[in-house]
Design a protein around this motif. Structure first.
Motif, PDB file in Angstrom:
ATOM      1  N   GLN A 218       0.828  -1.215   0.000  1.00 50.18           N
ATOM      2  CA  GLN A 218       0.000   0.000   0.000  1.00 50.18           C
ATOM      3  C   GLN A 218       0.859   1.261   0.000  1.00 50.18           C
ATOM      4  O   GLN A 218       0.546   2.237  -0.672  1.00 50.18           O
ATOM      5  CB  GLN A 218      -0.935   0.006   1.212  1.00 50.18           C
TER       6      GLN A 218
ATOM      7  N   SER B 234       0.918   4.121  -2.799  1.00 41.63           N
ATOM      8  CA  SER B 234       0.674   5.520  -2.434  1.00 41.63           C
ATOM      9  C   SER B 234       1.779   6.422  -2.973  1.00 41.63           C
ATOM     10  O   SER B 234       1.511   7.511  -3.474  1.00 41.63           O
ATOM     11  CB  SER B 234       0.579   5.640  -0.915  1.00 41.63           C
TER      12      SER B 234
ATOM     13  N   GLN C  89      -4.160   3.740  -0.368  1.00 41.05           N
ATOM     14  CA  GLN C  89      -4.489   4.504   0.835  1.00 41.05           C
ATOM     15  C   GLN C  89      -3.739   5.832   0.792  1.00 41.05           C
ATOM     16  O   GLN C  89      -2.640   5.929   0.236  1.00 41.05           O
ATOM     17  CB  GLN C  89      -4.099   3.742   2.091  1.00 41.05           C
TER      18      GLN C  89
ATOM     19  N   ASP D 204      -0.999   5.855  -7.164  1.00 47.20           N
ATOM     20  CA  ASP D 204      -2.158   5.076  -7.609  1.00 47.20           C
ATOM     21  C   ASP D 204      -3.434   5.617  -6.967  1.00 47.20           C
ATOM     22  O   ASP D 204      -3.462   5.945  -5.785  1.00 47.20           O
ATOM     23  CB  ASP D 204      -1.999   3.596  -7.236  1.00 47.20           C
ATOM     24  N   ARG D 205      -4.509   5.678  -7.768  1.00 46.11           N
ATOM     25  CA  ARG D 205      -5.771   6.218  -7.253  1.00 46.11           C
ATOM     26  C   ARG D 205      -6.392   5.341  -6.180  1.00 46.11           C
ATOM     27  O   ARG D 205      -7.089   5.824  -5.301  1.00 46.11           O
ATOM     28  CB  ARG D 205      -6.770   6.373  -8.391  1.00 46.11           C
ATOM     29  N   THR D 206      -6.166   4.029  -6.240  1.00 46.16           N
ATOM     30  CA  THR D 206      -6.796   3.108  -5.290  1.00 46.16           C
ATOM     31  C   THR D 206      -5.987   2.921  -4.013  1.00 46.16           C
ATOM     32  O   THR D 206      -6.427   2.206  -3.116  1.00 46.16           O
ATOM     33  CB  THR D 206      -6.983   1.735  -5.956  1.00 46.16           C
TER      34      THR D 206
END
Length: 82
Positions: A66, A70, A78, A74-76
């Motif tokens: 994650q 980040s 956290q 990436d848009r997805t």
């Protein structure tokens, strides 16, 4: 009543998850070695310690994936995992 912008951000050292992750993994590792060497708690206790280590490894892997997402933007991913 203070506005949210008036509240100071915590210092990085207090927000860093790495020390907590490392401490948790070290505690599970020490517990595993102690239980295995002394036989305290029997086979069930060793299994619990090994599962604790496995959960720590899984959680650390998810955290690192994650954080990398980040940092890539990436848009997805956290938000706030610097």
């Amino acid at each position: 009543m203070p506005d949210a912008s008036d509240i100071p951000e915590l210092p990085r050292v207090l927000r860093a998850p790495e020390p907590v992750i490392i401490a948790g993994m070290v505690v599970w590792m020490v517990a595993t070695v102690v239980v295995w060497m002394t036989g305290w708690g029997g086979d069930r206790a060793v299994q619990v310690c090994l599962v604790g280590l496995a959960v720590g490894v899984l959680g650390t892997t998810i955290f690192l994936v994650q954080r990398a997402a980040s940092r890539r933007g990436d848009r997805t991913a956290q938000q706030g995992l610097d």
